[in-house]
Scaffold this active site. Structure first.
Site, PDB file in Angstrom:
ATOM      1  N   ASP A 168     -21.708 -11.302  37.817  1.00 38.61           N
ATOM      2  CA  ASP A 168     -23.021 -11.486  38.426  1.00 38.61           C
ATOM      3  C   ASP A 168     -24.192 -11.023  37.629  1.00 38.61           C
ATOM      4  O   ASP A 168     -25.200 -11.526  38.049  1.00 38.61           O
ATOM      5  CB  ASP A 168     -22.927 -10.883  39.783  1.00 38.61           C
ATOM      6  CG  ASP A 168     -22.033 -11.908  40.848  1.00 38.61           C
ATOM      7  OD1 ASP A 168     -21.649 -12.748  40.444  1.00 38.61           O
ATOM      8  OD2 ASP A 168     -21.532 -11.086  41.693  1.00 38.61           O
ATOM      9  N   HIS A 216     -17.124  -2.593  39.983  1.00 37.01           N
ATOM     10  CA  HIS A 216     -16.526  -3.329  40.761  1.00 37.01           C
ATOM     11  C   HIS A 216     -14.930  -2.619  41.318  1.00 37.01           C
ATOM     12  O   HIS A 216     -14.831  -1.839  40.762  1.00 37.01           O
ATOM     13  CB  HIS A 216     -15.904  -4.435  39.639  1.00 37.01           C
ATOM     14  CG  HIS A 216     -15.166  -5.974  40.362  1.00 37.01           C
ATOM     15  ND1 HIS A 216     -13.918  -5.991  40.847  1.00 37.01           N
ATOM     16  CD2 HIS A 216     -15.783  -7.116  40.445  1.00 37.01           C
ATOM     17  CE1 HIS A 216     -13.653  -6.988  41.255  1.00 37.01           C
ATOM     18  NE2 HIS A 216     -14.629  -7.615  41.230  1.00 37.01           N
TER      19      HIS A 216
HETATM   20  N1  ACO Z   1     -24.766   1.357  39.987  1.00 37.59           N
HETATM   21  C1  ACO Z   1     -24.466   2.498  39.897  1.00 37.59           C
HETATM   22  N2  ACO Z   1     -23.702   3.426  40.365  1.00 37.59           N
HETATM   23  C2  ACO Z   1     -22.830   2.554  41.018  1.00 37.59           C
HETATM   24  C3  ACO Z   1     -22.746   1.025  41.060  1.00 37.59           C
HETATM   25  C4  ACO Z   1     -23.611   0.526  40.474  1.00 37.59           C
HETATM   26  N3  ACO Z   1     -23.642  -0.727  40.465  1.00 37.59           N
HETATM   27  N4  ACO Z   1     -21.427   0.833  41.575  1.00 37.59           N
HETATM   28  C5  ACO Z   1     -20.727   1.992  41.939  1.00 37.59           C
HETATM   29  N5  ACO Z   1     -21.483   2.935  41.491  1.00 37.59           N
HETATM   30  C6  ACO Z   1     -21.018   4.406  41.719  1.00 37.59           C
HETATM   31  C7  ACO Z   1     -21.297   4.927  43.255  1.00 37.59           C
HETATM   32  O1  ACO Z   1     -22.387   5.535  43.475  1.00 37.59           O
HETATM   33  C8  ACO Z   1     -20.162   5.805  43.179  1.00 37.59           C
HETATM   34  O2  ACO Z   1     -20.496   7.102  42.692  1.00 37.59           O
HETATM   35  P1  ACO Z   1     -20.265   8.444  43.299  1.00 37.59           P
HETATM   36  O3  ACO Z   1     -18.620   8.568  42.984  1.00 37.59           O
HETATM   37  O4  ACO Z   1     -20.953   9.476  42.451  1.00 37.59           O
HETATM   38  O5  ACO Z   1     -20.499   8.606  44.650  1.00 37.59           O
HETATM   39  C9  ACO Z   1     -18.893   5.388  42.473  1.00 37.59           C
HETATM   40  O6  ACO Z   1     -19.687   4.521  41.450  1.00 37.59           O
HETATM   41  C10 ACO Z   1     -18.030   4.454  43.078  1.00 37.59           C
HETATM   42  O7  ACO Z   1     -18.613   3.430  43.820  1.00 37.59           O
HETATM   43  P2  ACO Z   1     -18.034   3.069  45.170  1.00 37.59           P
HETATM   44  O8  ACO Z   1     -19.297   2.176  46.128  1.00 37.59           O
HETATM   45  O9  ACO Z   1     -17.072   4.091  45.871  1.00 37.59           O
HETATM   46  O10 ACO Z   1     -17.430   1.702  44.491  1.00 37.59           O
HETATM   47  P3  ACO Z   1     -16.537   0.420  45.214  1.00 37.59           P
HETATM   48  O11 ACO Z   1     -15.245   0.008  44.630  1.00 37.59           O
HETATM   49  O12 ACO Z   1     -16.598   0.849  46.701  1.00 37.59           O
HETATM   50  O13 ACO Z   1     -17.953  -0.421  45.109  1.00 37.59           O
HETATM   51  C11 ACO Z   1     -19.074  -2.492  44.438  1.00 37.59           C
HETATM   52  C12 ACO Z   1     -17.779  -1.747  44.166  1.00 37.59           C
HETATM   53  C13 ACO Z   1     -19.440  -2.637  45.749  1.00 37.59           C
HETATM   54  C14 ACO Z   1     -18.997  -3.690  43.719  1.00 37.59           C
HETATM   55  C15 ACO Z   1     -20.101  -1.520  43.735  1.00 37.59           C
HETATM   56  O14 ACO Z   1     -19.668  -1.205  42.444  1.00 37.59           O
HETATM   57  C16 ACO Z   1     -21.593  -1.923  43.720  1.00 37.59           C
HETATM   58  O15 ACO Z   1     -22.231  -1.808  44.956  1.00 37.59           O
HETATM   59  N6  ACO Z   1     -22.034  -2.721  42.745  1.00 37.59           N
HETATM   60  C17 ACO Z   1     -23.209  -3.452  42.872  1.00 37.59           C
HETATM   61  C18 ACO Z   1     -23.055  -4.561  43.554  1.00 37.59           C
HETATM   62  C19 ACO Z   1     -22.384  -5.745  42.732  1.00 37.59           C
HETATM   63  O16 ACO Z   1     -22.572  -5.897  41.539  1.00 37.59           O
HETATM   64  N7  ACO Z   1     -21.572  -6.364  43.197  1.00 37.59           N
HETATM   65  C20 ACO Z   1     -21.089  -7.568  42.822  1.00 37.59           C
HETATM   66  C21 ACO Z   1     -19.645  -7.232  42.630  1.00 37.59           C
HETATM   67  S1  ACO Z   1     -18.794  -8.342  42.001  1.00 37.59           S
HETATM   68  C22 ACO Z   1     -18.646  -9.737  43.258  1.00 37.59           C
HETATM   69  O17 ACO Z   1     -18.165  -9.505  43.902  1.00 37.59           O
HETATM   70  C23 ACO Z   1     -18.522 -11.062  42.725  1.00 37.59           C
END
Ligand code: ACO
Length: 399
Positions: free
Chosen positions: A336, A279
């Site tokens: 979620d 998140h």
């Molecule tokens: N699984 C595995 N690794 C993850 C996940 C995940 N779900 N989410 C983030 N990471 C990792 C990334 O690969 C990244 O790793 P790195 O630094 O080695 O490259 C690091 O964590 C940071 O990730 P970002 O994408 O920069 O984080 P951001 O804050 O931009 O994204 C997001 C947040 C989009 C929610 C992301 O965590 C994600 O894609 N989650 C999966 C989808 C999800 O569950 N969305 C619902 C969010 S809640 C809502 O909207 C109601």
């Protein structure tokens, strides 16, 4: 002579202190306004609507009361809540033209696209659609919040060739939704869980969909366009559609015994992300996930079968996420991850989950539109220009 700009030629992109180019990719941690609607403390698993903790609201309140709270910035008296709920009940009907439209749409269209189209058409049919006054938007908010669950239920029944079930004004918002969806009243535990899920999904500060809504409203466009835009943003798998994708991920895993190998092959290799984890704001456990998880556990124990299988897969996957991603990257499971298992126990088809979320979240979007436009300023950020300027224009026959 073509050349690149220096950072000094774009001073609005420079950090005031360091004088270095400062880019907030994804607008991370950018505060764009003051607000009194919602506070998230992402480091300590805290969420408040208008100052009341999500745990208190989920335990003691109802969706109608939370809608009133979010829109009025105060808890209602008994009389106020009764009048307000009565108004919501009166607004549940869907105009015949919208029902006709739903019947014409191909059955393979995704429910969030259905919602987007139906909300847009509801706007077309509203004679007051251009009214961006506070009262006008408040009236439209009640109209939409009340009708959106009916649209979702009608779509489900039309798609499956079932007779439509009219809203029942004796039932609460959540209970009526399940009744319209299934054609019969549901047991108290399921009704209450739906009510709580709507409370948990009602609002969440300046997330991508709320931001989309506010950007559109800030141009003084119109309320319905803002909500249609928000639905479009929520539909992305990185945002609200994650509750659908989490279930598809559990289906792909198949059984609890497969979780570890699936995790090794997909997550440890970086092929996939865990859907329903991570998140932008929560760097600790999402407090809404905790409440959804409690319900999922109750349902797994009560109903067994496929619900229990989903629960067991989710439980093992969450254990791996918390052990391996939480510490280094602050990735925890989010709401979620668990919401879909609760909806599955309520007999709701998986593809509808994001639309149920959208119907509950419309109050949050609306509150932000109303709050932001009360002291409006068009939203217009800048980009750091990384291309060239002063290029020679070569006539087309010499290129
Ligand atoms: N699984 C595995 N690794 C993850 C996940 C995940 N779900 N989410 C983030 N990471 C990792 C990334 O690969 C990244 O790793 P790195 O630094 O080695 O490259 C690091 O964590 C940071 O990730 P970002 O994408 O920069 O984080 P951001 O804050 O931009 O994204 C997001 C947040 C989009 C929610 C992301 O965590 C994600 O894609 N989650 C999966 C989808 C999800 O569950 N969305 C619902 C969010 S809640 C809502 O909207 C109601």
């Amino acid at each position: 002579m073509a050349r690149k700009l220096t950072p000094e030629e774009q001073p609005w992109c420079l950090d005031r202190v360091t004088k270095q180019v400062l880019i907030n990719k994804g607008l991370e941690n950018v505060c764009m306004d003051k607000s009194t609607i919602c506070f998230i403390d992402g480091f300590h698993s805290k969420l408040y609507y208008r100052g009341y903790s999500i745990e208190d609201l989920a335990r003691n309140s109802t969706y109608e009361e939370v809608v009133y709270l979010i829109l009025h910035d105060k808890l209602p008296t008994k009389r106020e809540l009764s009048d307000f709920s009565g108004w919501m009940r009166e607004e549940r009907d869907i105009p015949g033209q919208v029902v006709e439209l739903l019947r014409k749409i191909p059955k393979d269209i995704e429910p969030m696209e259905i919602l987007r189209t139906a909300v847009s058409y509801l706007g077309n049919l509203d004679p007051g659609r251009y009214d961006m006054s506070r009262d006008g938007m408040y009236r439209k908010t009640i109209r939409l919040i009340s009708k959106m669950p009916s649209i979702v239920a009608y779509w489900h029944r039309i798609k499956n060739g079932l007779d439509l079930v009219e809203p029942d004004p004796r039932l609460s918002h959540a209970e009526n939704f399940l009744y319209m969806l299934h054609g019969k009243r549901q047991e108290e535990l399921l009704n209450r869980a739906m009510d709580v899920s709507m409370i948990l999904y009602a609002e969440h500060e300046m997330n991508a969909s709320a931001f989309t809504a506010v950007v559109i409203a800030s141009t003084l466009s119109d309320y319905y366009s803002a909500i249609v835009g928000a639905i479009g943003a929520l539909r992305g798998p990185l945002h609200g559609y994650a509750n659908v994708e989490a279930m598809r991920q559990f289906d792909e895993i198949g059984s609890p015994e497969n979780v570890d190998s699936w995790y090794r092959e997909n997550i440890l290799t970086g092929k996939k992300r865990v859907m329903g984890a991570g998140h932008r704001v929560y760097k600790s456990y999402d407090p809404r996930a905790k409440i959804f998880r409690e319900y999922a556990k109750i349902f797994a124990e009560k109903y067994g079968g496929k619900v229990k299988n989903y629960y067991d897969i989710a439980y093992r996957l969450e254990t791996l996420v918390m052990a391996q991603l939480c510490e280094p990257k602050n990735i925890c499971t989010n709401c979620d991850f668990w919401a879909g298992i609760c909806y599955y126990a309520m007999g709701i088809p998986i593809d509808l989950y994001c639309a149920v979320f959208a119907a509950a979240r419309t109050v949050g979007w609306s509150a932000h539109i109303i709050e932001y436009t009360a002291d409006n300023r068009i939203l217009r950020p800048r980009l750091y220009y990384d291309g060239e300027v002063d290029k020679e224009f070569v006539p087309i026959d010499r290129r």
